[in-house]
Enzyme design. Sequence first.
Site, PDB file in Angstrom:
ATOM      1  N   ASN A  28      10.419  24.489  12.681  1.00 53.41           N
ATOM      2  CA  ASN A  28      10.856  25.872  12.954  1.00 53.41           C
ATOM      3  C   ASN A  28      11.351  26.467  11.640  1.00 53.41           C
ATOM      4  OD1 ASN A  28      13.797  25.412  12.717  1.00 53.41           O
ATOM      5  ND2 ASN A  28      13.452  24.116  14.512  1.00 53.41           N
ATOM      6  N   ASP A  38       8.983  17.556  15.478  1.00 52.19           N
ATOM      7  CA  ASP A  38       9.985  17.765  14.426  1.00 52.19           C
ATOM      8  C   ASP A  38      11.117  16.735  14.559  1.00 52.19           C
ATOM      9  OD1 ASP A  38      11.421  18.937  12.411  1.00 52.19           O
ATOM     10  OD2 ASP A  38      11.702  20.865  13.389  1.00 52.19           O
ATOM     11  N   SER A 121       2.179  24.327  17.147  1.00 53.92           N
ATOM     12  CA  SER A 121       2.506  25.427  18.082  1.00 53.92           C
ATOM     13  C   SER A 121       2.180  25.165  19.548  1.00 53.92           C
ATOM     14  CB  SER A 121       1.824  26.759  17.681  1.00 53.92           C
ATOM     15  OG  SER A 121       2.487  27.359  16.592  1.00 53.92           O
ATOM     16  N   TYR A 125       6.353  25.933  21.348  1.00 55.03           N
ATOM     17  CA  TYR A 125       5.948  27.297  20.980  1.00 55.03           C
ATOM     18  C   TYR A 125       4.883  27.884  21.916  1.00 55.03           C
ATOM     19  CZ  TYR A 125       8.681  27.672  16.632  1.00 55.03           C
ATOM     20  OH  TYR A 125       9.700  27.784  15.711  1.00 55.03           O
TER      21      TYR A 125
HETATM   22  P1  ADP Z   1       5.776  23.579  18.351  1.00 56.36           P
HETATM   23  O1  ADP Z   1       7.176  24.110  18.386  1.00 56.36           O
HETATM   24  O2  ADP Z   1       5.027  23.927  17.079  1.00 56.36           O
HETATM   25  O3  ADP Z   1       5.009  23.891  19.591  1.00 56.36           O
HETATM   26  P2  ADP Z   1       6.195  20.818  19.289  1.00 56.36           P
HETATM   27  O4  ADP Z   1       6.769  19.673  18.539  1.00 56.36           O
HETATM   28  O5  ADP Z   1       6.938  21.282  20.500  1.00 56.36           O
HETATM   29  O6  ADP Z   1       5.979  21.985  18.206  1.00 56.36           O
HETATM   30  O7  ADP Z   1       4.720  20.463  19.726  1.00 56.36           O
HETATM   31  C1  ADP Z   1       3.611  20.427  18.879  1.00 56.36           C
HETATM   32  C2  ADP Z   1       2.648  19.350  19.344  1.00 56.36           C
HETATM   33  O8  ADP Z   1       3.110  18.080  18.896  1.00 56.36           O
HETATM   34  C3  ADP Z   1       2.517  19.247  20.861  1.00 56.36           C
HETATM   35  O9  ADP Z   1       1.144  19.121  21.170  1.00 56.36           O
HETATM   36  C4  ADP Z   1       3.282  17.979  21.185  1.00 56.36           C
HETATM   37  O10 ADP Z   1       2.751  17.343  22.338  1.00 56.36           O
HETATM   38  C5  ADP Z   1       3.011  17.151  19.962  1.00 56.36           C
HETATM   39  N1  ADP Z   1       3.950  16.047  19.659  1.00 56.36           N
HETATM   40  C6  ADP Z   1       5.230  15.867  20.048  1.00 56.36           C
HETATM   41  N2  ADP Z   1       5.731  14.727  19.534  1.00 56.36           N
HETATM   42  C7  ADP Z   1       4.735  14.162  18.790  1.00 56.36           C
HETATM   43  C8  ADP Z   1       4.600  12.973  18.019  1.00 56.36           C
HETATM   44  N3  ADP Z   1       5.614  12.104  17.871  1.00 56.36           N
HETATM   45  N4  ADP Z   1       3.411  12.725  17.408  1.00 56.36           N
HETATM   46  C9  ADP Z   1       2.374  13.582  17.515  1.00 56.36           C
HETATM   47  N5  ADP Z   1       2.430  14.723  18.225  1.00 56.36           N
HETATM   48  C10 ADP Z   1       3.592  15.011  18.863  1.00 56.36           C
END
Ligand code: ADP
Length: 174
Positions: A28, A38, A121, A125
Amino acid sequence: MTSLNDRIEVALGDITKMEVDAIVNAANPSLLGGKGVDGAIHRAAGPGLLEECRGLDGCPPGEARITRGYRLPAKYVIHTVGPIWRGGGSGEDELLAMAYRSTLLIAEENGIRTIAFPAISTGAYGFPVERASPIAVAEIRGFLEENGSIEKVVLVCFSERAKECYLDALSTCE
Ligand code: ADP
């Protein structure tokens, strides 16, 4: 002749485990950590990452910043900020494309040869993954076409659904 898609791999799993030169964080704008990927990256990298991020003064949507990887197997983390989904008519597609482009540009500038992306995203997001995946694939392919230095891009999926969407997007542009 190798096709562009030979330099793109789709993998299901946790991006923090990837043994690549750089992993990408869907951050973010504060760059001070959050939920989702993140949070996972900060937990796995340890406190050094947050400390370095504090010195960066944030990152606007569509741009990217690079840090070291600390306790991660990856040497670097490239933090990028994707768009928040507002229904699709507020420039979200272009901003998502910019996030991929900015990240790849920084990767190239830093001599990174292998890089793993999460589906930027498409979590908190709210960007629909079936719309995000062809944008990601088009930007990555466009970049690889122009730049030989990046050997491998891994699209890391956290769900079967995301994997299907990426495989679909890749199959339409071989
Ligand atoms: P944003 O705020 O950009 O949407 P998110 O972290 O909520 O970011 O999600 C972005 C993508 O990362 C989603 O598809 C989520 O399922 C995926 N994600 C979450 N944790 C992990 C991880 N440890 N490794 C790979 N992908 C992940």
